[in-house]
Each structure stands twice: as structure tokens, then as C-alpha cells.
Write a protein that holds these residues in place. Structure first.
Motif, mmCIF file in Angstrom:
data_model
loop_
_atom_site.group_PDB
_atom_site.id
_atom_site.type_symbol
_atom_site.label_atom_id
_atom_site.label_comp_id
_atom_site.label_asym_id
_atom_site.label_seq_id
_atom_site.Cartn_x
_atom_site.Cartn_y
_atom_site.Cartn_z
ATOM 1 N N VAL A 196 0.851 -1.192 0.000
ATOM 2 C CA VAL A 196 0.000 0.000 0.000
ATOM 3 C C VAL A 196 0.888 1.245 0.000
ATOM 4 O O VAL A 196 1.871 1.305 0.752
ATOM 5 N N PRO A 197 0.585 2.239 -0.835
ATOM 6 C CA PRO A 197 1.350 3.495 -0.789
ATOM 7 C C PRO A 197 1.384 4.072 0.621
ATOM 8 O O PRO A 197 0.380 4.073 1.333
ATOM 9 N N GLN A 198 2.531 4.568 1.011
ATOM 10 C CA GLN A 198 2.739 4.968 2.399
ATOM 11 C C GLN A 198 1.852 6.136 2.834
ATOM 12 O O GLN A 198 1.585 6.303 4.028
ATOM 13 N N ARG A 199 1.341 6.926 1.889
ATOM 14 C CA ARG A 199 0.521 8.068 2.297
ATOM 15 C C ARG A 199 -0.804 7.637 2.925
ATOM 16 O O ARG A 199 -1.462 8.434 3.595
ATOM 17 N N TYR A 200 -1.210 6.384 2.703
ATOM 18 C CA TYR A 200 -2.476 5.924 3.264
ATOM 19 C C TYR A 200 -2.308 5.297 4.661
ATOM 20 O O TYR A 200 -3.308 4.924 5.275
ATOM 21 N N PHE A 201 -1.088 5.155 5.127
ATOM 22 C CA PHE A 201 -0.849 4.442 6.385
ATOM 23 C C PHE A 201 -1.644 5.007 7.567
ATOM 24 O O PHE A 201 -2.246 4.233 8.331
ATOM 25 N N PRO A 202 -1.712 6.325 7.778
ATOM 26 C CA PRO A 202 -2.439 6.834 8.961
ATOM 27 C C PRO A 202 -3.934 6.583 8.922
ATOM 28 O O PRO A 202 -4.608 6.717 9.946
ATOM 29 N N ARG A 203 -4.484 6.221 7.768
ATOM 30 C CA ARG A 203 -5.936 6.109 7.629
ATOM 31 C C ARG A 203 -6.431 4.665 7.690
ATOM 32 O O ARG A 203 -7.617 4.407 7.476
ATOM 33 N N ILE A 204 -5.559 3.728 7.973
ATOM 34 C CA ILE A 204 -5.936 2.312 7.951
ATOM 35 C C ILE A 204 -5.944 1.746 9.358
ATOM 36 O O ILE A 204 -5.023 1.993 10.147
ATOM 37 N N ASP A 205 -7.010 1.015 9.687
ATOM 38 C CA ASP A 205 -7.066 0.286 10.948
ATOM 39 C C ASP A 205 -7.788 -1.042 10.699
ATOM 40 O O ASP A 205 -8.108 -1.390 9.558
ATOM 41 N N ALA A 206 -8.060 -1.778 11.769
ATOM 42 C CA ALA A 206 -8.667 -3.107 11.632
ATOM 43 C C ALA A 206 -10.082 -3.051 11.073
ATOM 44 O O ALA A 206 -10.583 -4.062 10.563
ATOM 45 N N SER B 71 12.389 1.812 -1.329
ATOM 46 C CA SER B 71 12.526 1.916 -2.777
ATOM 47 C C SER B 71 11.165 2.110 -3.449
ATOM 48 O O SER B 71 11.047 2.825 -4.436
ATOM 49 N N ALA B 72 10.122 1.470 -2.911
ATOM 50 C CA ALA B 72 8.794 1.556 -3.526
ATOM 51 C C ALA B 72 7.860 2.522 -2.806
ATOM 52 O O ALA B 72 6.759 2.782 -3.279
#
Length: 353
Positions: free
Chosen positions: A199-209, A239-240
Motif C-alpha cells: 500500500v502506498p505509504q501516504r495511506y498508512f495513517p488512515r488504515i485500521d482493523a 525503494s517503492a
């Protein structure tokens, strides 16, 4: 005369009503806006092992072949055990002899203590026998431990499956000599497979269970599978510019195997509400214009007229499209039969939701 003419025109009017374009409709409604992120991933096994030996030996037999399914504890490979069996027999015999000698020394020590109580046996001899008993007890323990070690080595000449799975590769054959640590088969667990997605790193704060995930396997693209997010690994791939999202599928009736590819859609709540219409309501033109047909002036005879509205669209999700301008809530739009409509055309809405 007029009455007769009216009667003659009734079938014509009825036929004209029947020939009105039939269109399906949907509502313009306000709803939470969802951002969909398309992803690709691969089914991976929770356990993959190159099963290796812990002792050296000659491969006597291989009980499995590539593709075989095994259960935990099933024998996979057997090494020649003749020399180990002889060494174990020798260790057990030595243990039995040491125990017999210990029993004899204990008997003599007991007799010496009785004689010493009657002042007819030297104290030093009693102490000597006590020391012998102690040393022989230690020798029995050492020999017993050696016999146990030989038993453990003998058991290791049969290599058992550490978990249930499928044999992916055979790495040795009967007649070959293997050393400790030599891999003999590769075993892959095929139960409880997980879907690994980048998953692109910009979406990390918006993901939970609780984040919704829709999945389709390339092997069964017609089925949308339920999935739940199990693990979000926060370590980025520099790198990605991505991170690992791991999910579990609920597909009891579909045969799954590691390596299967999948396409997923991550549904992220934007925290906003807006107007949405069914995706099928939109018409896109080569010049970039986007429009929808709106149902208006509904009559008691079940017919209505339609007008075309140019709209500005936003995010698409769950078969719906966000409308940022051009419509108002409460309107109804044409979702089927809208390809050939004309302004102010009378239509017959059917199957309205």
C-alpha cells in the motif's frame, strides 16, 4: 362524431404510451464519501520451511514426493539407523552394568555400617564404601544420560513434518549422504493463507482493523470475497514507498494455494458527506463533459419528462459516484436507457428504487 373519433383514437394513444422509452431511475442522495484505493497482492503461506536434518547420515528412504500433502508428525525422510541402534544397545548395556555394580556396593556399604555399629569394622572402610557409592551413582547418571542421547539421535534419523502442509520441493534422494543442517524437503503450509498487499505509504495513517477491503482472486474474478485486515506492518519499503498490509480471506468454498494473485480495493473513509448517484447514471462525452438525465414533471399516467444536467464528479465507490456540482438532493436520475434520450422527452420510469 367526436365521441366516435375519440373511441377510434384510444388504441392509438394506448400504443403510443406503450412505446414510451422505459428507463430505470435512482436517487440523488447524501452519503459518506469513500475513497477507493486499488491494490494488487499475493496469497502467501504463514509457514514455509526447508526441513533439514540435525544428524549426519545416509538417506535410506524418502516417503514423500512433490505435491504430497502431509500432516504434522508424518515421517518424511528416514536415514540409515543401523550404527546408531548398535551404539544405543551398547549404552544401555553399560548402564545396566553400572546399576548392578552400584547395587552391589550399596549392599556392601549397608553390611559395613551394621558391623561398624558393633565396633567390628573400621570407620575408614565405611567412608571408602560411601565414596564408591557416590561415584557409582554419578557414573550411572552419566551412562543413563548417554543412553538417552543415543535414543534422541536415533529418533532424529527419522525426519518428521513439523507442521501440516504440501511438499513443494525434494532436495535429496535415497542413497545420498546428508550433514546436519542439510535441507531435504521444502514444506509449505496451505491452511490459513493470508493476502499480502503493498500500500502506498501516504495511506498508512488512515488504515485500521475496521477498514473495509474488497478482494477478487484472479483465479475466480467473478467472486467478491470478504476479507479482514489482520496486520499493518509499519516498516516502509524505501525503494517503492509502500508498506505491507496483510489480510485474511473468508473463502471456504474456493481452493486457495500460495502464490495466487489477487486484486483488492481498499475503502477509506474521507470523513466527509456529499451527494452521490449510481455509477450508471453518468454519461461521458469525448469533449470531457459529464452529464446525467434527471426525471422531472412526473404525471399521473406514470410518465415523466427528462432534462440533461452537466455535473462535476468526485470519487467513485461501491457502484456510486460523488457529485460535487450540478445536482440537488432528492432528485431522481436515469440509470438505464439513458444513452439515446432527448431533452424534454417523455419516458416511463420503471423499477425505481
Amino acid at each position: 362524431m367526436h365521441t366516435l373519433l375519440g373511441l377510434l383514437l384510444l388504441p392509438v394513444l394506448a400504443t403510443a404510451q406503450e412505446r414510451l422509452a422505459r428507463v430505470g431511475t435512482g436517487a440523488v442522495e447524501r452519503a459518506p464519501i469513500i475513497e477507493e484505493v486499488p491494490l494488487t497482492g499475493t496469497l502467501t503461506s504463514p509457514r514455509v520451511a526447508q526441513v533439514s536434518t540435525s544428524v549426519a547420515g545416509l538417506v535410506e528412504a524418502i516417503n514423500v514426493d512433490v505435491g504430497d500433502r502431509v500432516e504434522a508428525g508424518d515421517p518424511l525422510v528416514r536415514l540409515d539407523r543401523e550404527l546408531e541402534q548398535l551404539a544405543l544397545a551398547s549404552a544401555r548395556a553399560a548402564t545396566r552394568r553400572a546399576r548392578a555394580e552400584l547395587a552391589d556396593t550399596r549392599r556392601r556399604l549397608e553390611e559395613a555400617r551394621q558391623l561398624r555399629a558393633r565396633q567390628s569394622f573400621p570407620e575408614t572402610e565405611v567412608r571408602t564404601l560411601e565414596a564408591q557409592v557416590g561415584m557409582q551413582e554419578a557414573e550411572v547418571e552419566r551412562l543413563a544420560a548417554e543412553a538417552q542421547r543415543r535414543e534422541a539421535r536415533l529418533r532424529r534419523h527419522v525426519l518428521n513434518a513439523p507442521f501440516a502442509g504440501v511438499i513443494n520441493r525434494k532436495l535429496t534422494e535415497a542413497g545420498e549422504w546428508v550433514e546436519p543442517g542439510t535441507a531435504v524437503v521444502e514444506l509449505i503450509a496451505v491452511d490459513n493463507l493470508r493476502l499480502d498487499l503493498r500500500v502506498p505509504q501516504r495511506y498508512f495513517p488512515r488504515i485500521d482493523a475496521d477498514t473495509r477491503l474488497q478482494v477478487r482472486l484472479d483465479a475466480a474474478p467473478e467472486r467478491e470475497l470478504a476479507a479482514r485486515i489482520g496486520t499493518v506492518v509499519p516498516v516502509n519499503d524505501p525503494s517503492a514507498r509502500t508498506f505491507l498490509l496483510r489480510a485474511w480471506l473468508d473463502a471456504p468454498d474456493i481452493p486457495l494455494t500460495p502464490g495466487m494473485s489477487a486484486r483488492a480495493v481498499l475503502q477509506l473513509d474521507t470523513g466527509q458527506r456529499g451527494l452521490v448517484v449510481p455509477r450508471d447514471a453518468l454519461l461521458r462525452y469525448p469533449d470531457g463533459r459529464v452529464s446525467v438525465w434527471v426525471v422531472e414533471d412526473a404525471g399521473e399516467d406514470g410518465t415523466a419528462s427528462v432534462t440533461e444536467h452537466n455535473v462535476e464528479t468526485g470519487l467513485a465507490f461501491d457502484g456510486r459516484i460523488e457529485i460535487r456540482s450540478g445536482l440537488e438532493p432528492g432528485l431522481r436520475v436515469v440509470t438505464t436507457g439513458n444513452e439515446s434520450l432527448q431533452p424534454d422527452q417523455r419516458v416511463r420510469p420503471v423499477g425505481a428504487d
